[in-house]
Design a protein around this motif. Sequence first.
Motif, PDB file in Angstrom:
ATOM      1  N   LEU A 192      27.219 -18.294 -21.713  1.00 48.30           N
ATOM      2  CA  LEU A 192      28.124 -17.674 -22.690  1.00 48.30           C
ATOM      3  C   LEU A 192      27.392 -16.653 -23.556  1.00 48.30           C
ATOM      4  CD1 LEU A 192      30.271 -20.753 -23.777  1.00 48.30           C
ATOM      5  CD2 LEU A 192      30.890 -18.897 -22.220  1.00 48.30           C
ATOM      6  N   GLN A 193      26.119 -16.931 -23.812  1.00 46.34           N
ATOM      7  CA  GLN A 193      25.323 -15.985 -24.594  1.00 46.34           C
ATOM      8  C   GLN A 193      25.214 -14.644 -23.850  1.00 46.34           C
ATOM      9  OE1 GLN A 193      24.393 -17.739 -27.491  1.00 46.34           O
ATOM     10  NE2 GLN A 193      24.268 -15.657 -28.282  1.00 46.34           N
ATOM     11  N   ILE A 194      25.058 -14.711 -22.542  1.00 49.69           N
ATOM     12  CA  ILE A 194      24.997 -13.480 -21.732  1.00 49.69           C
ATOM     13  C   ILE A 194      26.337 -12.737 -21.814  1.00 49.69           C
ATOM     14  CG2 ILE A 194      24.831 -12.585 -19.358  1.00 49.69           C
ATOM     15  CD1 ILE A 194      22.798 -14.837 -18.804  1.00 49.69           C
ATOM     16  N   LEU A 195      27.432 -13.484 -21.716  1.00 52.28           N
ATOM     17  CA  LEU A 195      28.756 -12.848 -21.814  1.00 52.28           C
ATOM     18  C   LEU A 195      28.929 -12.164 -23.169  1.00 52.28           C
ATOM     19  CD1 LEU A 195      31.084 -15.517 -20.154  1.00 52.28           C
ATOM     20  CD2 LEU A 195      30.213 -13.395 -19.154  1.00 52.28           C
ATOM     21  N   LYS A 196      28.449 -12.840 -24.200  1.00 55.46           N
ATOM     22  CA  LYS A 196      28.546 -12.283 -25.552  1.00 55.46           C
ATOM     23  C   LYS A 196      27.729 -10.990 -25.650  1.00 55.46           C
ATOM     24  CE  LYS A 196      28.324 -14.053 -30.147  1.00 55.46           C
ATOM     25  NZ  LYS A 196      27.696 -15.019 -31.066  1.00 55.46           N
ATOM     26  N   GLU A 197      26.520 -11.029 -25.096  1.00 54.98           N
ATOM     27  CA  GLU A 197      25.665  -9.832 -25.121  1.00 54.98           C
ATOM     28  C   GLU A 197      26.295  -8.686 -24.332  1.00 54.98           C
ATOM     29  OE1 GLU A 197      21.920 -11.394 -23.805  1.00 54.98           O
ATOM     30  OE2 GLU A 197      21.762 -12.581 -25.658  1.00 54.98           O
ATOM     31  N   ARG A 198      27.065  -9.023 -23.318  1.00 51.07           N
ATOM     32  CA  ARG A 198      27.764  -7.984 -22.555  1.00 51.07           C
ATOM     33  C   ARG A 198      28.934  -7.384 -23.337  1.00 51.07           C
ATOM     34  NH1 ARG A 198      28.945 -10.497 -16.574  1.00 51.07           N
ATOM     35  NH2 ARG A 198      26.815 -10.580 -15.789  1.00 51.07           N
ATOM     36  N   GLY A 199      29.295  -8.032 -24.431  1.00 49.45           N
ATOM     37  CA  GLY A 199      30.361  -7.488 -25.268  1.00 49.45           C
ATOM     38  C   GLY A 199      31.688  -8.219 -25.157  1.00 49.45           C
ATOM     39  N   THR A 200      31.698  -9.328 -24.420  1.00 51.52           N
ATOM     40  CA  THR A 200      32.927 -10.110 -24.318  1.00 51.52           C
ATOM     41  C   THR A 200      33.185 -10.857 -25.627  1.00 51.52           C
ATOM     42  OG1 THR A 200      32.425 -10.480 -21.992  1.00 51.52           O
ATOM     43  CG2 THR A 200      34.151 -11.860 -22.947  1.00 51.52           C
ATOM     44  N   THR A 201      34.396 -10.758 -26.123  1.00 49.16           N
ATOM     45  CA  THR A 201      34.800 -11.498 -27.313  1.00 49.16           C
ATOM     46  C   THR A 201      35.189 -12.914 -26.876  1.00 49.16           C
ATOM     47  OG1 THR A 201      35.655  -9.441 -28.218  1.00 49.16           O
ATOM     48  CG2 THR A 201      36.404 -11.471 -29.267  1.00 49.16           C
ATOM     49  N   LEU A 202      34.725 -13.903 -27.617  1.00 48.35           N
ATOM     50  CA  LEU A 202      34.999 -15.283 -27.225  1.00 48.35           C
ATOM     51  C   LEU A 202      35.839 -16.009 -28.283  1.00 48.35           C
ATOM     52  CD1 LEU A 202      31.412 -16.324 -26.026  1.00 48.35           C
ATOM     53  CD2 LEU A 202      33.325 -15.626 -24.576  1.00 48.35           C
ATOM     54  N   LEU A 203      36.798 -16.779 -27.808  1.00 50.95           N
ATOM     55  CA  LEU A 203      37.552 -17.702 -28.670  1.00 50.95           C
ATOM     56  C   LEU A 203      37.415 -19.071 -28.011  1.00 50.95           C
ATOM     57  CD1 LEU A 203      39.448 -18.280 -31.055  1.00 50.95           C
ATOM     58  CD2 LEU A 203      41.374 -17.642 -29.586  1.00 50.95           C
ATOM     59  N   VAL A 204      36.778 -19.999 -28.725  1.00 50.21           N
ATOM     60  CA  VAL A 204      36.350 -21.245 -28.095  1.00 50.21           C
ATOM     61  C   VAL A 204      36.908 -22.465 -28.816  1.00 50.21           C
ATOM     62  CG1 VAL A 204      34.344 -22.552 -27.296  1.00 50.21           C
ATOM     63  CG2 VAL A 204      34.150 -20.082 -27.597  1.00 50.21           C
ATOM     64  N   ILE A 205      37.579 -23.344 -28.076  1.00 52.42           N
ATOM     65  CA  ILE A 205      37.936 -24.665 -28.598  1.00 52.42           C
ATOM     66  C   ILE A 205      36.822 -25.604 -28.178  1.00 52.42           C
ATOM     67  CG2 ILE A 205      39.508 -26.631 -28.385  1.00 52.42           C
ATOM     68  CD1 ILE A 205      41.728 -24.633 -27.639  1.00 52.42           C
ATOM     69  N   GLU A 206      36.241 -26.315 -29.127  1.00 46.61           N
ATOM     70  CA  GLU A 206      35.144 -27.200 -28.739  1.00 46.61           C
ATOM     71  C   GLU A 206      34.976 -28.308 -29.766  1.00 46.61           C
ATOM     72  OE1 GLU A 206      33.296 -27.312 -25.779  1.00 46.61           O
ATOM     73  OE2 GLU A 206      32.869 -29.158 -26.850  1.00 46.61           O
ATOM     74  N   HIS A 207      34.653 -29.510 -29.264  1.00 45.28           N
ATOM     75  CA  HIS A 207      34.393 -30.625 -30.175  1.00 45.28           C
ATOM     76  C   HIS A 207      32.901 -30.775 -30.470  1.00 45.28           C
ATOM     77  CE1 HIS A 207      38.457 -32.114 -30.385  1.00 45.28           C
ATOM     78  NE2 HIS A 207      38.561 -32.155 -29.068  1.00 45.28           N
ATOM     79  N   ASP A 208      32.044 -30.164 -29.624  1.00 47.36           N
ATOM     80  CA  ASP A 208      30.593 -30.290 -29.773  1.00 47.36           C
ATOM     81  C   ASP A 208      30.102 -29.366 -30.898  1.00 47.36           C
ATOM     82  OD1 ASP A 208      27.806 -29.965 -29.565  1.00 47.36           O
ATOM     83  OD2 ASP A 208      27.825 -30.292 -27.400  1.00 47.36           O
TER      84      ASP A 208
END
Length: 253
Positions: A192-208
């Motif tokens: 996901l860090q790579i995707l973020k660096e590529r410029g992808t915006t992330l919206l994440v549901i997570e319990h961790d």
Amino acid sequence: MTGFLSVQNLSKSFGGLEVVRDLSFDVPERTATALIGPNGAGKTTVFNLISGVYQVSSGSIRFRGEDIGDVPSRHRIKRGIARSFQNIRLIPRLSVIDNLLIGQHVTLKWSLDVLQPFRLIRDHEWVRAARDELAAFGLRDYADEPVGLLPYGVRKRVDLIRATLSSPSILMLDEPAAGLNGSETRELHGHLQILKERGTTLLVIEHDMHFIRSMCDKIVVLNFGSKIAEGSFDQVRTDEQVREAYLGTEQAA
Ligand SMILES: Nc1ncnc2c1ncn2[C@@H]1O[C@H](COP(=O)(O)OP(=O)(O)OP(=O)(O)O)[C@@H](O)[C@H]1O
Ligand SMILES: [Mg+2]
């Protein structure tokens, strides 16, 4: 930039039950935003509203300044809104590469029976793109393995590649780390860090919470369908309403 994806006064009812209430938040471009809250808070419903699985009861969803509330789900995908689901939606008996190609076909709204000729043309641009992407994330050796035989963490990441092959501008992930062990979670995090660096915006549901803390720039907290807090990890962590909402739940730890 704020207002990249913007949810305003969003509500959703099923029968008489309002499960999302007057919810407003922004997802800034090229950042990772987390949507958290206790079980049943309405998080997945928000994803279903943004992706167009459900129609909104009231309020608006704006993407790049445009109200997309009436845009059909498949057109939202074409506009660059992608998601993964809480349960992996890959076909176990098909190979990784075939699952990725099916993903591409679905994006283009073609039927599954056209898969065969594309697979036979080994250097078709989609096959190459899928193999390149597997290699970029260290998964090249799994390309021809049936998905059903892969470790769960690898399947999760194949599902992620399926969602990102069309280069979405925003990717919504519903509990990506659920069921993963420590090393699988770290691999997913790196992915996901790579995707973020590529410029992808992330919206994440997570319990961790460790995952969220290290990954997300902003946190939106839901409880019973309403937003109870918003801000940085440390801001929401110390929020009284957030503490109360999580008290006595499995996530309290
Ligand atoms: N299609 C539906 N019809 C009726 N009720 C629904 C529907 N989808 C969701 N709900 C209800 O809406 C509420 C919110 O559910 P939702 O799945 O959005 O919660 P969540 O925050 O994702 O929870 P979890 O952390 O357990 O995944 C729940 O009470 C659920 O039963
Ligand atoms: Mg959910």
